[in-house]
Write an enzyme that holds these catalytic residues in place. Structure first.
Site, PDB file in Angstrom:
ATOM      1  N   LYS A 199      42.465  62.532   4.094  1.00 16.64           N
ATOM      2  CA  LYS A 199      41.805  63.206   5.208  1.00 16.64           C
ATOM      3  C   LYS A 199      42.336  64.611   5.454  1.00 16.64           C
ATOM      4  O   LYS A 199      41.717  65.391   6.159  1.00 16.64           O
ATOM      5  CB  LYS A 199      41.916  62.353   6.465  1.00 16.64           C
ATOM      6  CG  LYS A 199      41.128  61.050   6.310  1.00 16.64           C
ATOM      7  CD  LYS A 199      41.009  60.295   7.602  1.00 16.64           C
ATOM      8  CE  LYS A 199      40.097  59.102   7.469  1.00 16.64           C
ATOM      9  NZ  LYS A 199      40.779  57.969   6.793  1.00 16.64           N
TER      10      LYS A 199
HETATM   11  C1  LIG Z   1      39.964  56.960   6.350  1.00 13.64           C
HETATM   12  C2  LIG Z   1      40.499  56.182   5.218  1.00 13.64           C
HETATM   13  C3  LIG Z   1      39.648  55.436   4.400  1.00 13.64           C
HETATM   14  C4  LIG Z   1      38.165  55.337   4.657  1.00 13.64           C
HETATM   15  O1  LIG Z   1      37.509  56.542   4.392  1.00 13.64           O
HETATM   16  P1  LIG Z   1      35.988  56.762   4.904  1.00 13.64           P
HETATM   17  O2  LIG Z   1      35.653  58.137   4.487  1.00 13.64           O
HETATM   18  O3  LIG Z   1      36.004  56.587   6.378  1.00 13.64           O
HETATM   19  O4  LIG Z   1      35.166  55.733   4.225  1.00 13.64           O
HETATM   20  C5  LIG Z   1      40.202  54.761   3.325  1.00 13.64           C
HETATM   21  N1  LIG Z   1      41.525  54.796   3.080  1.00 13.64           N
HETATM   22  C6  LIG Z   1      42.377  55.489   3.861  1.00 13.64           C
HETATM   23  C7  LIG Z   1      43.831  55.454   3.550  1.00 13.64           C
HETATM   24  C8  LIG Z   1      41.895  56.206   4.942  1.00 13.64           C
HETATM   25  O5  LIG Z   1      42.739  56.889   5.710  1.00 13.64           O
END
Ligand SMILES: *Cc1c(COP(=O)(O)O)cnc(C)c1O
Length: 429
Positions: free
Chosen positions: A107
């Site tokens: 993210k």
């Molecule tokens: C947010 C997150 C996800 C999910 O990602 P999306 O884009 O919401 O599908 C998967 N793994 C981790 C470690 C995350 O932080």
């Protein structure tokens, strides 16, 4: 760049408005009106481009003349300051490590790009912007790090009490300055609902200039398409068909992968990998889409019962289930099988997966000889320390950025999940 609402194709806005507003007034999500096809030459020639050049080229193709090239290059270079390496576990399975940024989760790409884009759009404005963000764990840390001390922008993070790991909680509650945390007595879905309701609330919108940093904001999705190209570049030399497995919660990451395919990246197919919150795998096999309350698991960033980006996937394929299933298949594991997958990757390849990546890893077990499978390793295993250490019976080293958090003091406002409580908190400040 023009964007339309998934609820109304005639409602169009430019990039700036979609980024600053995030949620369409009609509660749809913004979609790019055109997803440009990149030239074959560019894709054949990926190996001669750096990650930042690839990111710039894709941004430019998507964003077009909304931002002058030099400014856009600057925005990209401020956001993309760490690599996205593919680590091959064997000849056919690779881990795309997306955790080399400051909060140790994928993210960071989205949050940093969005912060850098918002800072650009607001640099001549006097009005303070308040970003509301709900987190199931990793968004909060990435957004906190990405927006920390960005002038003119305040961030309020809502997270479900007791449902994020200790280190995740520290990442979002210890920075202070322009970053505030609210600990909600409820689930992630409750937090997300509070944010959505705040956007729709007339009174709040008079007092505040609200924006969102959840993956409903298109500024988070755009940079997530960059690393699919970067990963493809690293495995082109094998001359095989490429499959991406994407551990998914709100499905922003997968949506960005589908954008990359639309832009011409030759991906054979995608796997939507989830835990027991398997709303989308169920939809792909039955055609019935049935959101449910989310269940808690050890892969908590994917504990989402009503994935917000799903409408974007439907929109991208005009709701055609057959077309979707040609490109995307579903896969899911429960907690026990997730731990088994972590052990398997560790014993066979001496590779430590976090619980989310482990589901992606396991989904690649049936590859044919002509395929190469890449799972997205979405977070560093140390973010889920207890789970990983107890599953593998080892001690893992905590990266410096996380280690320094343990001594810091948590600051969060506790709250129940009623909208009135949240609204009064915002109005009384
Ligand atoms: C947010 C997150 C996800 C999910 O990602 P999306 O884009 O919401 O599908 C998967 N793994 C981790 C470690 C995350 O932080």
């Amino acid at each position: 760049m023009q964007l339309y609402s998934t609820n109304n194709k005639n409602l169009k806005v430019n990039l700036r408005d979609s980024v600053m507003q995030s949620l369409v007034p009609d509660k749809g999500l913004y979609m790019p009106e055109v997803i440009p096809l990149l030239s074959r030459d560019f894709i054949a020639d990926l190996q001669s481009h750096s990650f930042n050049e690839i990111a710039f080229k894709i941004s430019q193709a998507l964003i077009g003349s909304d931002i002058p090239a030099n400014d856009l290059r600057d925005i990209v270079n401020k956001a993309i300051t760490f690599p996205a390496p593919v680590i091959m576990l064997n000849e056919q399975i690779g881990s795309l490590e997306l955790w080399h940024g400051p909060s140790l989760a994928f993210k960071d790409f989205g949050a940093r790009f969005m912060a850098s884009l918002m800072a650009y759009f607001t640099k001549n404005e006097n009005r303070r912007i308040t970003i509301l963000v709900a987190t199931s764990g990793d968004t909060g840390g990435a957004v906190a790090a990405g927006f920390y001390k960005v002038p003119g922008i305040e961030v309020i993070i809502l997270y479900p009490s007791g449902k994020v790991s200790d280190l995740q909680e520290k990442q979002l509650t210890t920075l202070g300055e322009n970053i505030r945390a609210i600990e909600v007595d409820g689930t992630f879905d409750d937090c997300q609902a509070l944010v959505k309701e705040a956007f729709a609330d007339k009174e709040l919108n008079i007092v505040y200039h609200l924006s969102s940093a959840n993956s409903i904001n298109i500024a988070r999705l755009i940079p997530q398409s960059f690393y699919y190209f970067e990963a493809y570049k690293q495995v082109m030399k094998y001359g095989k068909d490429v499959i991406f497995s994407v551990p998914s919660g709100n499905f922003g990451n997968l949506t960005a992968g589908l954008f990359a395919k639309r832009m011409g990246l030759p991906v054979k197919r995608f796997i939507a990998a989830t835990n027991i919150n398997k709303i989308v795998p169920d939809y792909l096999s039955s055609g019935v889409y049935e959101p449910k309350p989310s269940l808690s698991t050890i892969s908590n960033a994917m504990d989402v019962g009503s994935p917000s980006n799903f409408v974007r996937i439907l929109d991208l394929y005009n709701g055609d289930l057959d077309a979707i299933t040609r490109d995307v298949s579903g896969f899911w594991l429960d907690d026990k099988a997730t731990k088994d997958a972590m052990r398997e990757a560790f014993l066979n390849y001496n590779y430590i997966c976090d619980p989310h990546g482990a589901i992606g890893y396991k989904s690649l077990k049936d590859l044919t000889k002509d395929e190469i499978g890449i799972f997205l390793e979405t977070a560093h295993p140390a973010k889920f320390l207890d789970t990983v250490e107890s599953a593998l019976n080892i001690k893992i080293e905590i990266p410096e950025g996380l280690a320094s958090l343990t001594g810091k003091t948590k600051k969060a406002v506790k709250m129940d999940s009623a909208f009135d409580s949240f609204k009064s908190y915002l109005l009384d400040r």
